[in-house]
Design an enzyme around this catalytic site. Structure first.
Site, PDB file in Angstrom:
ATOM      1  N   GLN A  99      25.655  -7.697 -16.307  1.00 42.65           N
ATOM      2  CA  GLN A  99      26.269  -8.994 -16.561  1.00 42.65           C
ATOM      3  C   GLN A  99      27.785  -8.827 -16.481  1.00 42.65           C
ATOM      4  O   GLN A  99      28.371  -8.080 -17.257  1.00 42.65           O
ATOM      5  CB  GLN A  99      25.866  -9.510 -17.943  1.00 42.65           C
ATOM      6  CG  GLN A  99      26.303 -10.953 -18.176  1.00 42.65           C
ATOM      7  CD  GLN A  99      25.934 -11.454 -19.556  1.00 42.65           C
ATOM      8  OE1 GLN A  99      26.167 -10.773 -20.554  1.00 42.65           O
ATOM      9  NE2 GLN A  99      25.364 -12.651 -19.631  1.00 42.65           N
ATOM     10  N   TYR A 181      32.131 -18.082 -23.551  1.00 45.07           N
ATOM     11  CA  TYR A 181      33.112 -17.180 -22.958  1.00 45.07           C
ATOM     12  C   TYR A 181      33.872 -17.902 -21.833  1.00 45.07           C
ATOM     13  O   TYR A 181      33.668 -19.091 -21.607  1.00 45.07           O
ATOM     14  CB  TYR A 181      32.429 -15.875 -22.527  1.00 45.07           C
ATOM     15  CG  TYR A 181      31.877 -15.151 -23.749  1.00 45.07           C
ATOM     16  CD1 TYR A 181      32.742 -14.742 -24.767  1.00 45.07           C
ATOM     17  CD2 TYR A 181      30.517 -14.945 -23.928  1.00 45.07           C
ATOM     18  CE1 TYR A 181      32.260 -14.121 -25.922  1.00 45.07           C
ATOM     19  CE2 TYR A 181      30.033 -14.332 -25.081  1.00 45.07           C
ATOM     20  CZ  TYR A 181      30.908 -13.922 -26.070  1.00 45.07           C
ATOM     21  OH  TYR A 181      30.435 -13.326 -27.211  1.00 45.07           O
ATOM     22  N   ARG A 228      24.332 -16.902 -15.695  1.00 46.05           N
ATOM     23  CA  ARG A 228      23.821 -17.304 -17.008  1.00 46.05           C
ATOM     24  C   ARG A 228      24.634 -18.492 -17.508  1.00 46.05           C
ATOM     25  O   ARG A 228      25.865 -18.434 -17.568  1.00 46.05           O
ATOM     26  CB  ARG A 228      23.889 -16.159 -18.030  1.00 46.05           C
ATOM     27  CG  ARG A 228      23.444 -16.608 -19.421  1.00 46.05           C
ATOM     28  CD  ARG A 228      23.241 -15.473 -20.421  1.00 46.05           C
ATOM     29  NE  ARG A 228      21.824 -15.110 -20.491  1.00 46.05           N
ATOM     30  CZ  ARG A 228      21.265 -14.499 -21.537  1.00 46.05           C
ATOM     31  NH1 ARG A 228      21.980 -14.144 -22.589  1.00 46.05           N
ATOM     32  NH2 ARG A 228      19.969 -14.223 -21.548  1.00 46.05           N
ATOM     33  N   ARG A 322      15.742  -9.488 -28.481  1.00 45.40           N
ATOM     34  CA  ARG A 322      15.403  -8.759 -29.703  1.00 45.40           C
ATOM     35  C   ARG A 322      14.009  -8.160 -29.707  1.00 45.40           C
ATOM     36  O   ARG A 322      13.794  -7.111 -30.326  1.00 45.40           O
ATOM     37  CB  ARG A 322      15.630  -9.681 -30.908  1.00 45.40           C
ATOM     38  CG  ARG A 322      17.120  -9.928 -31.148  1.00 45.40           C
ATOM     39  CD  ARG A 322      17.372 -11.120 -32.029  1.00 45.40           C
ATOM     40  NE  ARG A 322      17.048 -12.372 -31.347  1.00 45.40           N
ATOM     41  CZ  ARG A 322      17.203 -13.586 -31.886  1.00 45.40           C
ATOM     42  NH1 ARG A 322      17.637 -13.695 -33.123  1.00 45.40           N
ATOM     43  NH2 ARG A 322      16.897 -14.662 -31.190  1.00 45.40           N
TER      44      ARG A 322
HETATM   45  C1  LIG Z   1      22.366  -7.374 -30.038  1.00 43.07           C
HETATM   46  C2  LIG Z   1      22.541  -8.548 -29.110  1.00 43.07           C
HETATM   47  C3  LIG Z   1      23.558  -8.539 -28.175  1.00 43.07           C
HETATM   48  C4  LIG Z   1      23.695  -9.598 -27.259  1.00 43.07           C
HETATM   49  N1  LIG Z   1      24.636  -9.522 -26.264  1.00 43.07           N
HETATM   50  C5  LIG Z   1      24.631 -10.430 -25.260  1.00 43.07           C
HETATM   51  C6  LIG Z   1      25.416 -10.235 -24.106  1.00 43.07           C
HETATM   52  O1  LIG Z   1      26.065  -9.204 -23.908  1.00 43.07           O
HETATM   53  N2  LIG Z   1      25.402 -11.217 -23.166  1.00 43.07           N
HETATM   54  C7  LIG Z   1      24.641 -12.350 -23.300  1.00 43.07           C
HETATM   55  O2  LIG Z   1      24.670 -13.211 -22.430  1.00 43.07           O
HETATM   56  N3  LIG Z   1      23.845 -12.520 -24.373  1.00 43.07           N
HETATM   57  C8  LIG Z   1      23.803 -11.583 -25.327  1.00 43.07           C
HETATM   58  N4  LIG Z   1      22.914 -11.714 -26.376  1.00 43.07           N
HETATM   59  C9  LIG Z   1      21.943 -12.814 -26.336  1.00 43.07           C
HETATM   60  C10 LIG Z   1      20.637 -12.333 -25.674  1.00 43.07           C
HETATM   61  O3  LIG Z   1      20.835 -12.018 -24.304  1.00 43.07           O
HETATM   62  C11 LIG Z   1      19.533 -13.419 -25.777  1.00 43.07           C
HETATM   63  O4  LIG Z   1      19.899 -14.513 -25.001  1.00 43.07           O
HETATM   64  C12 LIG Z   1      19.302 -13.850 -27.220  1.00 43.07           C
HETATM   65  O5  LIG Z   1      19.185 -12.732 -28.074  1.00 43.07           O
HETATM   66  C13 LIG Z   1      18.052 -14.721 -27.356  1.00 43.07           C
HETATM   67  O6  LIG Z   1      16.912 -14.017 -26.929  1.00 43.07           O
HETATM   68  P1  LIG Z   1      15.896 -13.307 -27.999  1.00 43.07           P
HETATM   69  O7  LIG Z   1      15.461 -14.365 -28.960  1.00 43.07           O
HETATM   70  O8  LIG Z   1      14.774 -12.794 -27.117  1.00 43.07           O
HETATM   71  O9  LIG Z   1      16.644 -12.193 -28.653  1.00 43.07           O
HETATM   72  C14 LIG Z   1      22.799 -10.694 -27.309  1.00 43.07           C
HETATM   73  C15 LIG Z   1      21.796 -10.707 -28.290  1.00 43.07           C
HETATM   74  C16 LIG Z   1      21.640  -9.640 -29.161  1.00 43.07           C
HETATM   75  C17 LIG Z   1      20.500  -9.671 -30.149  1.00 43.07           C
END
Ligand SMILES: Cc1cc2nc3c(=O)[nH]c(=O)nc-3n(C[C@H](O)[C@H](O)[C@H](O)COP(=O)(O)O)c2cc1C
Length: 356
Positions: A99, A181, A228, A322
């Site tokens: 990304q 962002y 995204r 997660r």
């Molecule tokens: C530890 C962590 C770091 C994340 N870092 C990013 C990131 O670098 N870029 C991004 O677009 N989303 C980031 N997210 C969001 C995730 O990509 C995802 O969209 C979000 O956790 C929802 O999905 P989930 O319910 O399956 O965790 C992050 C989420 C978590 C939990």
């Protein structure tokens, strides 16, 4: 075969299935250089059967980092450190993705591992942030509004980062235009108050993203190019799902292949209604209205739920974050739960494969 375990080819890049790893910041880099942590963190998901593994928000410039501990790809030393990580993902059968990101007014923040919140002062390694307008995210320092030369430099940084990413071996490049962002800040009327060709109308607010999409496409003609989006600001007067569908269509015309649909992150006063699969409806709307392939993400945590998203025609792939942290072998487990006959259980792990 199940929908989830049906391969998907995007711009000549084939993912072995449709259960992918969403980008997740680790706040564990040194000078933007990924470390051994990033290697084991990302490789484990490929061992665990992921179709695509998208590495975390990776800054295209030093000032584009969310925190001083973010990874980057603005210099060759960083790209060289990414190469063995990419190879570890690829040799385990997953498509390596990255990304490409610029945090704009949400840059120079403390990592979540420390007590402090808000903007890191210069004395502690922070920097002055940039944005479309000099409007702060609640609780952060006021950013400097980018001028025309600054905007051109951001476009050039994304293109250079894309070239380095391809050299490092990445096959999927994802432009981060979500979560409040820099590119999302340009898209949303809540953060973009410009009165030049980058502000005002939807077309103007989308101009920077579309320039970057075209520049990245030119820099990486063979990569699968994702964008995204946050499909909603979850705030009055903000960016919404209809805007996203229109701009996704334009981005496709500028060379983007695929759209990863998330939401939120632009303003602190957002009112998100969180529930299982709460962003799937956004993905489905954009898929239908823009006629583009999409992935859904957000609280998709089990095999049946992921399969249903695809069978219902709401998305072309599912990303999870997660759940992969809870179980790095999520896809192997999901294949067993759905009874999908996959041939990529690691030989070393076959004795753990549930019997039909
Ligand atoms: C530890 C962590 C770091 C994340 N870092 C990013 C990131 O670098 N870029 C991004 O677009 N989303 C980031 N997210 C969001 C995730 O990509 C995802 O969209 C979000 O956790 C929802 O999905 P989930 O319910 O399956 O965790 C992050 C989420 C978590 C939990």
């Amino acid at each position: 075969m199940t929908a989830l375990f049906t391969p998907l080819t995007i711009h000549g890049v084939t993912a072995r299935n449709r259960l992918w790893v969403a980008p997740m910041c680790q706040y564990s880099a040194v000078d933007g250089v990924p470390q051994e942590w990033h290697h084991t963190h990302l490789a484990q998901f490929a061992s665990g059967g992921a179709g695509v593994v998208v590495a975390e928000a990776t800054a295209v410039s030093a000032e584009g980092r969310i925190s001083p501990e973010d990874v980057g790809i603005w210099n060759d030393a960083q790209a060289e450190a990414w190469a063995p990580i990419v190879e570890a993902i690829r040799t385990r059968g997953a498509v390596p993705g990255i990304q490409l990101a610029h945090a704009g007014r949400k840059a120079s923040t403390w990592s979540p591992f420390v007590e402090q919140r808000g903007t890191v002062p210069a004395a502690d390694g922070g920097w002055t942030t940039v944005a479309p307008s000099a409007v702060a995210f609640e609780g952060f320092d006021e950013p400097r509004a980018l001028d025309a030369a600054g905007i051109d430099a951001v476009v050039a940084d994304f293109a250079a980062a894309a070239r380095r990413a391809v050299t490092a071996g990445f096959e999927v490049l994802e432009i981060h235009a979500a979560h409040g962002y820099l590119l999302h800040q340009f898209l949303s009327p809540l953060s973009n108050l410009r009165d030049d060709e980058y502000g005002g109308s939807l077309e103007n607010r989308a101009r920077l993203l579309l320039r970057i999409t075209g520049a990245v496409r030119d820099a990486a003609p063979d990569a699968a190019l994702f964008v995204r989006f946050s499909a909603s600001d979850w705030a009055d007067g903000g960016w919404n799902v209809d805007d996203t569908a229109v701009v996704a269509r334009w981005a496709a015309e500028h060379g983007a292949d695929f759209f990863d649909i998330s939401s939120g992150g632009l303003v602190a006063h957002q009112k998100i209604e969180v529930a299982p699969g709460y962003q799937v409806g956004f993905a489905a709307h954009i898929r239908r209205e823009a006629g583009v392939p999409v992935s859904a993400v957000g609280l998709i945590t089990d095999a049946d739920q992921a399969e249903r998203v695809l069978v219902d025609g709401d998305a072309d792939a599912v990303m999870a974050g997660r759940e992969w942290l809870r179980d790095p072998h999520f896809a192997l487990r999901a294949s067993a739960e759905l009874g999908a006959d996959i041939d990529y259980w690691p030989a070393q792990y076959v004795r753990a494969r549930p019997r039909a």
